[in-house]
Design an enzyme around this catalytic site. Sequence first.
Site, short mmCIF file in Angstrom:
data_model
loop_
_atom_site.label_atom_id
_atom_site.label_comp_id
_atom_site.label_asym_id
_atom_site.label_seq_id
_atom_site.Cartn_x
_atom_site.Cartn_y
_atom_site.Cartn_z
N GLY A 33 -42.92 -13.74 -20.82
CA GLY A 33 -41.89 -13.10 -22.08
C GLY A 33 -42.72 -13.38 -23.37
CB CYS A 92 -49.54 -9.25 -13.33
SG CYS A 92 -50.97 -8.65 -12.21
NE ARG A 109 -11.34 -10.62 -34.65
CZ ARG A 109 -11.80 -9.38 -35.22
NH1 ARG A 109 -12.97 -9.39 -35.79
NH2 ARG A 109 -11.22 -8.61 -35.25
CG ASP A 116 -38.44 -23.13 -20.81
OD1 ASP A 116 -39.41 -22.68 -21.42
OD2 ASP A 116 -37.93 -22.31 -19.86
CB VAL A 142 -57.76 -17.80 -29.65
CG1 VAL A 142 -58.97 -17.45 -28.60
CG2 VAL A 142 -56.75 -18.90 -29.12
N GLY A 201 -31.97 -18.86 -23.29
CA GLY A 201 -32.31 -20.21 -22.68
C GLY A 201 -31.47 -20.00 -21.43
NE ARG A 202 -32.63 -15.08 -17.97
CZ ARG A 202 -32.93 -13.86 -17.24
NH1 ARG A 202 -33.68 -14.22 -16.10
NH2 ARG A 202 -32.61 -12.93 -17.60
CD GLN A 246 -31.10 -15.64 -28.95
OE1 GLN A 246 -30.86 -16.49 -29.17
NE2 GLN A 246 -30.74 -14.66 -28.36
CG HIS A 257 -34.76 -9.09 -25.36
ND1 HIS A 257 -35.28 -8.07 -24.42
CD2 HIS A 257 -34.55 -9.92 -24.64
CE1 HIS A 257 -35.34 -8.43 -23.35
NE2 HIS A 257 -34.94 -9.64 -23.38
N GLY A 303 -45.90 -18.92 -20.51
CA GLY A 303 -44.97 -20.18 -19.79
C GLY A 303 -45.56 -20.52 -18.53
CG ASP A 304 -43.81 -24.19 -16.76
OD1 ASP A 304 -44.58 -24.61 -17.65
OD2 ASP A 304 -42.72 -24.90 -16.57
#
Length: 328
Positions: free
Chosen positions: A14, A76, A166, A133, A26, A174-175, A260, A258, A105-106
């Site tokens: 992501g 991929c 309201r 995470d 880099v 954040g899954r 965010q 999205h 990510g991981d």
Amino acid sequence: MADVKTIGVLTSGGDAPGMNAAIRAVVRAAIKNGMKVKGVMRGYNGLLHNDFVDLDMRDVSDIINRGGTILYTARCKEFSTEEGVRRAAENCKAAGIEGLVVIGGDGSFRGARDLTNLGGINCVGLPGTIDNDISCTDYTIGYDTAMNTAMEMVDKLRDTAQSHDRCTVVEVMGRHAGYIALNAGIAVGASYIVVPEKKLDMEALISKIKAAHAMGKQHFIVVVAEGVAMEVEGGSNWIAKEIETATGIETRATILGHVQRGGNPTVTDRVAATTMGHHAVELLKEGIGNRVVGQRAGKVVDFDINEALQMKKSLPMDLYAIADDVSF
Ligand code: ADP
């Protein structure tokens, strides 16, 4: 000293604001160290399809402030196989790529580990995800921007919730981790914060709103992490309906989604991306691979990828308790 002449850089999984700042760092650090840089397009897909682009000093001009990633990103499946990893390594070698910076990510780090160990291409991972995470690091590139975006959006929702007396239920990203929900929730003064690390307790949520209502509070913000909403049938809309039914307060749900993931990165994200990107190049220059770069107590650090993947990190529940103490 290793005589590394060319390294590659890719973004995978992501996207997150600050990935461009990392690419820029880099490229510039590598050139400063006498190396050439090839950008790999669309994550590991670019390695399998020889989709490389030479990146010079000026190719990364005017991107430090931009969200998204100029190298595009993708998942991929093919690369996750041993055959895919070997082919990717052969393509790297043919293109002269001796080391690779993997921003993701991981999942992307697992690929980086395989490419180092099976394919013989030194890889260094940089944590790029809005969710914060990744266990080996206190901080991931994109997290601060995402929190600030969530905060700004909820501030706008507060205006309309206030005008109409309201309750607004806001679902943030954040899954598996409640970092965005917890911090954005505190920043917007949420009445209640729902995170994946804590079982959803509708009774507690509703009684908190009822108690505050009885004390004269007229509008309410409830922040819900995506991972929790995914676990209940009807998601955030169901939570809103339950609140409305139990309290009689008109309640609406908004899913930020999205929004965010985009936008110009904040100072924190640009600096984190720059310092971590610079560090990744220092490692590759020395011929060191199979590492993940992170931040611990404000310092840039690096870990063996396997060790990094096995680490655990937990949401600071003392912060959750503070949020609870000041929201009524
Ligand atoms: P993230 O890096 O954000 O966690 P994903 O989990 O989707 O995102 O991983 C991104 C890509 O990394 C995958 O599409 C795949 O190419 C590669 N990848 C993911 N898991 C593995 C794995 N176990 N082994 C090798 N490569 C992997």
